[in-house]
Design an enzyme around this catalytic site. Structure first.
Site, short mmCIF file in Angstrom:
data_model
loop_
_atom_site.label_atom_id
_atom_site.label_comp_id
_atom_site.label_asym_id
_atom_site.label_seq_id
_atom_site.Cartn_x
_atom_site.Cartn_y
_atom_site.Cartn_z
N ARG A 125 -33.06 35.36 53.08
CA ARG A 125 -34.13 35.13 52.80
C ARG A 125 -35.13 35.14 54.07
O ARG A 125 -34.60 34.74 55.03
CB ARG A 125 -34.71 33.11 52.49
N GLN A 172 -42.50 24.16 52.23
CA GLN A 172 -41.95 24.82 53.52
C GLN A 172 -42.35 24.89 55.00
O GLN A 172 -42.40 23.68 56.10
CB GLN A 172 -40.40 25.14 53.40
N ASP A 322 -40.68 25.59 41.22
CA ASP A 322 -40.70 26.18 41.36
C ASP A 322 -39.70 26.34 40.08
O ASP A 322 -38.59 25.96 39.58
CB ASP A 322 -38.67 24.84 41.98
N LYS A 349 -37.45 33.55 46.63
CA LYS A 349 -36.61 32.58 46.34
C LYS A 349 -35.12 32.14 46.50
O LYS A 349 -34.77 33.19 47.29
CB LYS A 349 -37.04 31.60 45.17
N ARG A 398 -31.20 27.57 40.45
CA ARG A 398 -32.51 27.30 38.11
C ARG A 398 -32.29 28.44 37.79
O ARG A 398 -32.85 28.10 36.68
CB ARG A 398 -33.94 27.22 39.79
C1 S3P Z 1 -40.18 22.67 48.92
C2 S3P Z 1 -41.45 23.84 49.41
C3 S3P Z 1 -41.05 24.72 47.98
C4 S3P Z 1 -39.87 24.93 46.89
C5 S3P Z 1 -38.41 24.44 47.67
C6 S3P Z 1 -38.78 22.75 48.15
C7 S3P Z 1 -40.32 22.53 50.35
O1 S3P Z 1 -40.32 25.87 48.64
O2 S3P Z 1 -39.84 26.40 46.68
O3 S3P Z 1 -37.68 24.20 46.46
O4 S3P Z 1 -39.22 20.47 49.57
O5 S3P Z 1 -41.07 21.42 50.85
P1 S3P Z 1 -41.81 27.18 49.56
O6 S3P Z 1 -42.80 26.59 51.05
O7 S3P Z 1 -40.96 27.87 49.93
O8 S3P Z 1 -42.89 27.82 48.63
#
Ligand code: S3P
Length: 439
Positions: A125, A172, A322, A349, A398
């Protein structure tokens, strides 16, 4: 690792009952991290005890926080903002992108060096999305080619406060920069062109940090005042809507079903699936709406019924990012075609969720068209799909749960080749589905 654990669910009749799902994964990570940065004891009830969250706990312990479980309650004695210690060994993040990216943010403004490692999925990733802004704040990085794990970083103290416009809609990345800003002098601002989950902002405020949110022409600007002092909290984690999504879709597609999932977080930055299912004509109602620990919570009741294919508004994507794999499953049983675009993020993902879902759905007899940034699903109007395939979960929880749900409405068994990744986010998934009547 031990042998693969194949999984196949089927329904011999309607699903029914009232259940609860484990705690929200995003909120659980943040509760541990912010507790580790507060001085004195934070207590957390309802923490998700999935592998991803346990990876966060182990990393925080390695950096000086004391974290223990007593009965169902977690207790955290934090080190204070700026107090994280140099970990003695590499931080093993397992499958967890959230642990990796948010902890990179924390470390970026501490004078310590840490190495991140992870499983094959996590090691594929992209991390440049966080190393670029954290590098602007003064942290330095050495990574595998393409900005991937294994990665070693050295934080900088004092870090340089930053104003950063997110190039991708990512909670994130937003959170990583804000967390780095907690221990930087002055103010750090992240501008998000599209609203993403706001658990960090809500919880940081509860911990006493100064967080400002301004809506402007560029988007939402979130500003944190650095050199913050966090006050310990008592946190109650609501049920994870991203986990509830699986029994919700299961109840919608198995004729005659009626299921209630109690105490689910329905934060407006996370509830896109409920809005999309309502647009498709699903019978989904929210009861007992209340607030728990600064987050809106409700009991969700779903009854089976006819779904109609729609064009999903791309601007809703961030609030259900998600949930697309299981929405693709719901769309397979709709009347007509469902068009979903604006989902390029799904390709980075735990797996490439567009490609992996398209392949698995096709193998199970669902007609789909893969787009660079989405999927078109031609629904069958609610009949059984053919099934009769073994689907590769590709270390993606998932994907595994989505195909387990598809199998509930398949003529021949749908087998997920390896359901072990389910434990990253939803321990007890199989027990919950069987409690509702699945076999
Ligand atoms: C998350 C943000 C999302 C999500 C992940 C959890 C978080 O990712 O897909 O399961 O807790 O901030 P991205 O920030 O890459 O969209």
């Amino acid at each position: 690792m031990d042998a693969h654990q194949p999984l196949s669910l089927r329904a011999e009749g309607p699903l029914s009952g009232t259940v609860t799902v484990p705690g929200d994964k995003s909120i659980s990570h943040r509760a541990l991290m912010f507790g580790a940065l507060a001085v004195a004891e934070t207590v957390v009830d309802g923490l998700l005890e999935g592998e991803d969250v346990l990876s966060t706990a182990a990393a925080l312990r390695a950096m000086g926080a004391e974290i223990v479980k007593e009965g169902g309650r977690w207790r955290i004695w934090g080190v204070g903002v700026g107090g994280l210690l140099q970990p003695a060994t590499a931080l093993d993040m397992g499958n967890s992108g959230t642990s990796t990216r948010l902890l990179m943010g924390l470390i970026a403004s501490h004078p310590i060096t840490a190495t991140f490692i992870g499983d094959a999925s996590l090691s594929a990733r992209p991390m440049a999305r966080v190393t670029v802004p954290l590098g602007l704040m003064g942290a330095s990085f050495a990574s595998a080619p393409g900005g991937r794990l294994p990665l070693t970083m050295t934080g900088r103290c004092p870090a340089v406060p930053l104003r950063y416009v997110l190039p991708v809609a990512s909670a994130q990345v937003k959170s990583a920069v804000l967390l780095a800003g907690l221990n930087a002098p002055g103010r750090t601002t992240v501008v998000e062109p599209e609203a993403t989950r706001d658990h960090s902002e809500r919880m940081l405020r509860a911990f006493g940090a100064e967080v400002r949110v301004d809506d402007g022409p560029e988007g939402r600007a979130i500003t944190v005042t650095g050199e913050a002092e966090l006050r310990p909290q008592a946190i109650v984690v609501p049920g994870d809507i991203s986990s509830a999504a699986f029994p919700i879709v299961a109840a919608l597609i198995v004729p005659g079903s009626r299921v209630t999932i109690g105490g689910v977080g329905v934060n407006p930055t996370r509830d896109g699936l409920l809005r999309v299912l309502a647009m498709m004509g699903a019978d989904v109602t929210l009861g007992q709406q209340r607030e728990v620990g600064g987050e809106p919570v409700a009991d969700i009741t779903v009854a089976a019924g006819t779904l109609t294919g729609i064009e999903v508004p791309p601007e809703i994507a961030a609030s259900m990012i998600d949930e697309f794999p299981v929405l693709f499953v719901a769309a397979a049983f709709a009347q007509g075609t469902t068009v979903m675009r604006g989902l390029a993020e799904l390709r980075v993902k735990e797996s490439d969720r567009i490609a992996v879902m398209a392949a698995g759905l096709t193998a199970c007899g669902v007609r789909v068209e893969e787009l660079p940034d989405g999927l078109i699903v031609h629904g069958n109007g609610g009949d059984l799909v053919a099934g009769g395939a073994t689907v590769a979960a590709r270390l993606d929880h998932r994907i595994a749960m989505s195909f387990a749900v598809l199998g509930l409405r398949a003529a021949a068994a749908v087998t997920v080749d390896d359901a072990r990744p389910v434990a990253t986010s939803f321990p007890g998934f199989v027990a919950l589905m069987t409690a509702l009547g699945a076999v």
